[in-house]
Design an enzyme around this catalytic site. Structure first.
Site, short mmCIF file in Angstrom:
data_model
loop_
_atom_site.label_atom_id
_atom_site.label_comp_id
_atom_site.label_asym_id
_atom_site.label_seq_id
_atom_site.Cartn_x
_atom_site.Cartn_y
_atom_site.Cartn_z
N HIS A 225 0.83 -1.21 0.00
CA HIS A 225 0.00 0.00 0.00
C HIS A 225 0.86 1.25 0.00
O HIS A 225 2.10 1.20 0.09
CB HIS A 225 -0.94 0.00 1.20
CG HIS A 225 -0.25 0.05 2.53
ND1 HIS A 225 0.30 1.21 3.05
CD2 HIS A 225 -0.03 -0.91 3.49
CE1 HIS A 225 0.83 0.98 4.24
NE2 HIS A 225 0.65 -0.31 4.52
N SER A 299 1.25 4.23 -5.07
CA SER A 299 1.82 5.48 -4.57
C SER A 299 3.19 5.24 -3.94
O SER A 299 4.09 4.70 -4.59
CB SER A 299 0.83 6.11 -3.58
OG SER A 299 1.21 7.41 -3.23
N HIS A 474 -6.21 9.98 -7.20
CA HIS A 474 -5.20 9.18 -6.50
C HIS A 474 -5.81 8.00 -5.74
O HIS A 474 -5.15 6.98 -5.55
CB HIS A 474 -4.43 10.08 -5.52
CG HIS A 474 -3.13 9.52 -5.06
ND1 HIS A 474 -2.06 9.32 -5.90
CD2 HIS A 474 -2.71 9.08 -3.85
CE1 HIS A 474 -1.04 8.81 -5.23
NE2 HIS A 474 -1.41 8.64 -3.98
#
Length: 497
Positions: A225, A299, A474
């Site tokens: 993550h 990310s 995002h």
């Protein structure tokens, strides 16, 4: 005549829009200067407030990065496994030198932790440069100090427990007064924590076939993550959409990174990139005997994924990156400072950029935000369920709120910014030494990390295939279209067989 009128009208309309855009940009800059100048002062005040409260509650001063004073001596600290660490700083930024047997390993500690000029200072510098450019005057900047090594007292104090023997192999299990102590955030220090034989490990959500011995035909997939997130980002979205065939043929591992979700949150860690990668290796690759694997990352997790792939170039079967934070650094720019200004340009709009700017630039303001939101995430979860009458799933509360300020602050600086110089070599290694499939996904509405990040990455790794999702940002690049993304992943894994 009519056509000319239409063209003139269109040109006038376009000019009006351009004028409005410039006016909006100017307003954003002016308001941003006022707001962030206020935050500069507020952060100083909060620094004093937290020092008093920390001492009153925990009977010791908690170190911070506001003071840049340095000790003149080099103090060793006892590390895990009998290793020694020396905390140093240099003109190009602080370093942690870890002595492991006879081999020295350098771990970057981002200079953005120490060097974050105030808005007024930055404005003065730009104004001086503008005056020099317009008048032709030669204005010299002060010469940088001579390169010298010294121990940073602030970082050293964070690891002071290692010096006097209080720090053993287990991370500190008692959270700070400003951190949450619920069964989710602090589960790692309880009886059900992922600690085996005195060795701390990450929380890993596993799905698919059970670990098998020789002859096991399952394929392993690691999910990483991003910033202020957790494994729930994957388990509550795409994991729910995988077909039964996929589940029967793939072992799925979704980790909570060090300092996030249910994983350990050591108060004395600097949360460097090396620490994050080491913990993934120890908690997933070694425990589950993973020999080859696919990686899916979002990310900030993309940086960790690249570092892991560089360590195991022959083991990675495919690399799937969502919204990678890659910013090519122009020649002459300081990499860490350049990336920090790109990720957090200190603007009040868009809102996600404003939030990133507060998290990056203001140590004590961001700690206050964590105190109000993360420590009280159970209250926010209750209110969300109450006002929506349980009509929406609230897993996003766990995703964004189950971490400590110490973990978020250091991970942000010591992973995203400190890796600015390494990204070029990582991508070169992926291009030259890895033969795996590389896929990159990005949302065209991402206001935090623009789509140029993915295009620039693909320029460094020509075989990387980029797919842009329309009207996705995002977060919604994954949340809200998990079924479609699950099909994308299944196809990638099938093509990699």
């Amino acid at each position: 005549m009519g056509a000319r009128g239409v063209m003139e009208g269109g040109g006038k309309c376009g000019g009006d829009r351009s004028l409005l855009a410039r006016a909006g940009e100017m307003l954003n800059s002016v308001v941003g200067f006022i707001v962030f100048s206020f935050l500069d002062v507020l952060d100083i005040v909060l620094c004093l407030v937290y020092k008093v409260i920390d001492y009153a509650v925990e009977a010791e001063w908690k170190p911070c990065y506001c003071c840049s004073s340095y000790d003149k001596s080099m103090v060793p600290t006892a590390g895990a496994g009998g290793r020694s660490s020396f905390l140093l700083s240099a003109s190009r930024g602080p370093k942690v030198v870890r002595l492991c047997s006879t081999k020295l390993q350098l771990e970057d500690v981002s200079d953005t932790l120490y060097c974050r000029p105030s808005r007024v200072t930055e404005f003065s510098r730009k104004a001086t440069a503008a005056v020099a450019a317009n008048t032709g005057m030669s204005i010299k900047s002060p010469a940088p100090p001579a390169a010298a090594f010294a121990v940073s007292t602030n970082v050293m104090e964070m690891l002071r427990g290692k010096i006097d023997g209080r720090w053993k192999r287990l991370p500190q299990s008692i959270p700070l007064w400003s951190d949450c102590d619920c069964k989710v955030c602090n589960s790692w220090s309880r009886s059900s924590s992922p600690i085996v034989d005195g060795d701390s490990r990450l929380y890993v959500h596993t799905d698919g076939p059970e670990d098998g011995g020789p002859g096991t035909t399952s394929t392993d997939v690691l999910f990483i993550h991003g910033f202020i997130s957790s494994s729930a980002l994957w388990t509550e979205t795409v994991f729910q959409e995988f077909t039964e065939e996929t589940r029967s043929r793939h072992r799925l591992f979704a980790v909570d990174l060090l300092g996030f979700g249910r994983s350990p949150k050591p108060a004395d860690s600097l949360y460097t990139l090396r620490e994050h990668v080491d913990m993934i290796e120890k908690s997933v690759l070694q425990v589950h005997d993973v020999k080859s694997f696919h990686i899916v990352a979002h990310s900030l997790g993309c940086i960790i994924a690249l570092a892991l792939a560089v360590r195991h170039p022959n083991a990675v079967k495919s690399l799937t990156l969502l919204s990678p934070p890659y910013f090519p650094v122009p020649r002459g720019e300081e990499p860490t400072q350049f990336v920090m200004r790109r990720v957090a340009p200190r603007r009040v709009w868009p809102a996600i950029v404003f939030g990133a700017s507060m998290a990056c630039w203001y140590e004590h303001v961001s700690r206050t935000v964590c105190l109000l939101i993360c420590k009280n995430h159970r209250i926010w979860d209750f209110l969300l369920k109450f006002f929506t009458r349980n009509r929406i799933r609230t897993f996003m509360v766990e995703v964004f709120m189950c971490h400590t300020h110490n973990a978020a602050w250091h991970t942000l600086h010591n992973v995203i910014f400190a890796s600015a110089e390494r990204m070029e070599s990582y991508l070169e290694t992926v291009r030259e030494k890895l033969s795996c499939d590389v896929r990159v996904f990005h949302g065209d509405g991402d206001e935090l990390l623009p789509v140029e990040c993915s295009y620039d990455l693909a320029a460094k790794v020509p075989r990387a295939r980029v797919k842009i999702f329309q009207k996705k940002d995002h977060v919604t690049i994954l949340v809200g279209q998990q079924r479609a993304f699950a099909r994308e992943l299944e196809q990638i894994w099938m093509d990699s067989i």
